[in-house]
Each structure stands twice: as C-alpha cells, then as structure tokens.
Write an enzyme that holds these catalytic residues in place. Structure first.
Site, PDB file in Angstrom:
ATOM      1  N   ASN A   1     -44.704  14.818  34.151  1.00  0.00           N
ATOM      2  CA  ASN A   1     -44.218  16.060  34.399  1.00  0.00           C
ATOM      3  C   ASN A   1     -43.355  16.323  33.190  1.00  0.00           C
ATOM      4  O   ASN A   1     -42.160  15.749  33.040  1.00  0.00           O
ATOM      5  CB  ASN A   1     -43.651  16.357  35.654  1.00  0.00           C
TER       6      ASN A   1
ATOM      7  N   LYS B   1     -41.666  18.805  32.276  1.00  0.00           N
ATOM      8  CA  LYS B   1     -40.576  19.669  32.618  1.00  0.00           C
ATOM      9  C   LYS B   1     -40.327  20.665  31.410  1.00  0.00           C
ATOM     10  O   LYS B   1     -41.291  21.113  30.581  1.00  0.00           O
ATOM     11  CB  LYS B   1     -39.289  18.998  32.833  1.00  0.00           C
TER      12      LYS B   1
ATOM     13  N   HIS C   1     -41.777  21.214  43.286  1.00  0.00           N
ATOM     14  CA  HIS C   1     -40.576  20.369  42.735  1.00  0.00           C
ATOM     15  C   HIS C   1     -39.350  20.856  43.125  1.00  0.00           C
ATOM     16  O   HIS C   1     -39.129  21.901  43.183  1.00  0.00           O
ATOM     17  CB  HIS C   1     -40.892  20.425  40.952  1.00  0.00           C
TER      18      HIS C   1
ATOM     19  N   GLU D   1     -36.710  20.636  41.424  1.00  0.00           N
ATOM     20  CA  GLU D   1     -36.135  21.732  40.787  1.00  0.00           C
ATOM     21  C   GLU D   1     -36.205  23.117  40.856  1.00  0.00           C
ATOM     22  O   GLU D   1     -35.341  23.999  40.728  1.00  0.00           O
ATOM     23  CB  GLU D   1     -36.283  21.293  39.265  1.00  0.00           C
TER      24      GLU D   1
ATOM     25  N   GLU E   1     -40.363  12.855  45.687  1.00  0.00           N
ATOM     26  CA  GLU E   1     -39.349  12.444  44.634  1.00  0.00           C
ATOM     27  C   GLU E   1     -37.993  12.749  45.397  1.00  0.00           C
ATOM     28  O   GLU E   1     -37.589  13.860  45.595  1.00  0.00           O
ATOM     29  CB  GLU E   1     -39.645  13.624  43.770  1.00  0.00           C
TER      30      GLU E   1
ATOM     31  N   GLY F   1     -33.994  11.668  37.157  1.00  0.00           N
ATOM     32  CA  GLY F   1     -33.198  12.131  36.122  1.00  0.00           C
ATOM     33  C   GLY F   1     -31.929  11.191  35.917  1.00  0.00           C
ATOM     34  O   GLY F   1     -31.236  11.466  34.879  1.00  0.00           O
TER      35      GLY F   1
ATOM     36  N   SER G   1     -36.982   8.329  37.927  1.00  0.00           N
ATOM     37  CA  SER G   1     -36.626   7.580  37.373  1.00  0.00           C
ATOM     38  C   SER G   1     -37.656   6.396  37.005  1.00  0.00           C
ATOM     39  O   SER G   1     -37.426   5.040  37.199  1.00  0.00           O
ATOM     40  CB  SER G   1     -35.246   6.900  37.596  1.00  0.00           C
TER      41      SER G   1
HETATM   42  P1  13P Z   1     -37.543  11.561  36.048  1.00  0.00           P
HETATM   43  O1  13P Z   1     -38.707  10.471  35.735  1.00  0.00           O
HETATM   44  O2  13P Z   1     -37.017  11.963  34.829  1.00  0.00           O
HETATM   45  O3  13P Z   1     -36.396  10.774  37.139  1.00  0.00           O
HETATM   46  O4  13P Z   1     -38.270  12.790  36.720  1.00  0.00           O
HETATM   47  C1  13P Z   1     -38.809  12.676  37.911  1.00  0.00           C
HETATM   48  C2  13P Z   1     -39.508  13.861  38.224  1.00  0.00           C
HETATM   49  O5  13P Z   1     -38.932  14.913  38.735  1.00  0.00           O
HETATM   50  C3  13P Z   1     -41.053  14.030  37.976  1.00  0.00           C
HETATM   51  O6  13P Z   1     -41.228  15.323  38.560  1.00  0.00           O
END
Ligand code: 13P
Length: 251
Positions: free
Chosen positions: A9, A11, A96, A98, A168, A174, A214
C-alpha cells in the site's frame, strides 16, 4: 489451501514517474517470488494506468487504495469501481484505518463499497484493526471482531472468495512498532473464528488474512511463520522494491 499474498500500500507517496519506476522494479524481480505467493501493489489513483502497464507480463496485480461508495454520477472528486476496472485494477483496498480515521469511512459506507467492488469483479482487501486505547483497554479482540462482522455479515460465502482481510493494528502503522508474532496471531486466529461463525469453517480456512503495521524484511519471517498469518499489507517498506520482494521471500 488459502493463498499467500504480499501487498504494497503505497498510500500518498511517489509522484507518477517515480511510481512507474517502482512498479517496474517490483515487476522485474517478481519472478523470484514462489508461484504460491501473490504480489499486489496499490499505487495512488493517478499512477494506476501507468503502473498497470509497467506490470504487464509479470505476476504482480494492481490494486486501488479506495473506491467510491456510488457507482457513478455527481460525486465530485470520487473514483468509481468501473473506472478502476478500466485502468486494469484487479483489487481495491477498503476500510484502511487512515480512511476510517481521517475521512469518516463508516461501516455502512464500507458495505456499499465492497458491494460495488465485488459487482465490478474487483477483489477486496478489507482492513480492520484496533487503536492503542482499545488495545490498552483489552478490547482488541472485540473491536476486530465487530469491524469484521459489521461489513461481512452483508456478504455470502461465495463473495468471500474475492475478499482478503488485513489486520492492521493502528498503533503499529508507520510507527516502527510491530505487533509481536503472538499478538498478531491471536487476532488472526480470532478473525478466523468470526468467519467460521458468520459463514462456515471452510470459509474461515480459505480466507487469506494479512498482517500490516511496520512489517519489514527483518520481521516478516517470524510474522509469516504464524499459522494464521497468510502474508502482509506493507506500507513504508513497499516503497523500496528490494525490501518489498525480500518480504515476499519471507515465507
Ligand atoms: P507501515 O508498513 O508503513 O506501518 O503501514 C502499514 C499499512 O498501513 C499498510 O496498509
């Protein structure tokens, strides 16, 4: 047997030219990844067409990061499932954290989006996960179960053939802080139990459940070694082709 998948992803990262280079670099190394492991990348909308072309002839599949909750019409700024199909997407990520956190994505909207995506023939990567306060309060199992049920109770066992779940934990996204393999396994196994209750044991056994948060080359192996973890949804580490492929070689 359920499929193993590593999905990236991206983003809101990379410009279109950088993204196409990254897609090419992933495609160039994809043949190193065993046949039983699927690879998916989810670039930003503006790169989908170019990245799709870059993936041609490779096993890497193309995903969006979101889709509209309406089929078409006066919804300024939105992107429909038919538009995604037309630029070569096979998948879309939905729900997601976010999007839930910053853009008011509700379970009701998610149900509409999943319906539209499946009708258009797209596979869905449905994300669930608890935040830090929920984990500290010991509610992580209940939160993940209720997010899973709220959406999937509206779908059938047949629909589940096109749905992948991504667990997640919000506190691990992140942040550099990964769920331990045991913490992730506990939730994955619980989600599988929820699926058995909603559908049947066969659906529970056959649904791919990814871990995200992560996940990187240094921790993928021990995460993927857990019996109920079928791969990863990778954020930051998916922005480097070598790291992404390394993760896909961690089964
Ligand atoms: P990170 O791997 O940057 O922590 O992000 C995970 C994520 O949200 C994938 O959709």
């Amino acid at each position: 047997m359920r499929k193993k998948i590593v999905a990236g992803n991206w983003k809101m990262n990379t410009t279109r030219p950088d993204g196409i280079e990254l897609a090419k670099a992933v495609a160039a190394r994809a043949a190193e990844v065993p046949a039983g492991v699927g690879l998916i990348i989810a670039p930003p909308f503006t790169h989908l067409c170019g990245c799709g072309k870059a993936l041609e002839g490779s096993k890497v599949e193309l995903s969006a990061q979101n889709c509209a909750d309406h089929a078409k019409g006066a919804y300024t700024g939105e992107i429909s499932v038919d538009m995604l199909k037309a630029v070569g997407c096979q998948w879309t990520i939905l729900g997601h954290s976010e999007r839930r956190q910053y853009y008011g994505e509700t379970d009701e909207k998610l149900v509409e989006k999943v319906k539209l995506a499946l009708e258009a023939g797209l596979g869905v990567i449905l994300c669930v996960g608890e935040n830090l306060a929920e984990r500290k309060a010991g509610k992580h199992l209940a939160i993940c179960a209720s997010q899973t049920e709220a959406v999937l109770k509206n779908f059938t066992a047949e629909d589940m053939k096109k749905i992948v779940i991504a667990y997640e934990p919000v506190w691990a996204i992140g942040t550099g802080e990964t769920a331990t393999p045991a913490q992730a396994e506990e939730i994955h196994a619980h989600i599988r139990k929820v699926l058995a209750g909603l559908f049947n044991q066969a659906v529970a056994d056959d649904t791919t459940i990814l871990y995200g948060g992560s996940c990187k080359p240094s921790n993928a192996k021990e995460l993927f070694a857990q019996p109920d973890i079928d791969g990863g949804l990778i954020g930051g580490a998916a922005l480097k082709a070598d790291d992404f492929i390394q993760i896909a070689l961690s089964f």
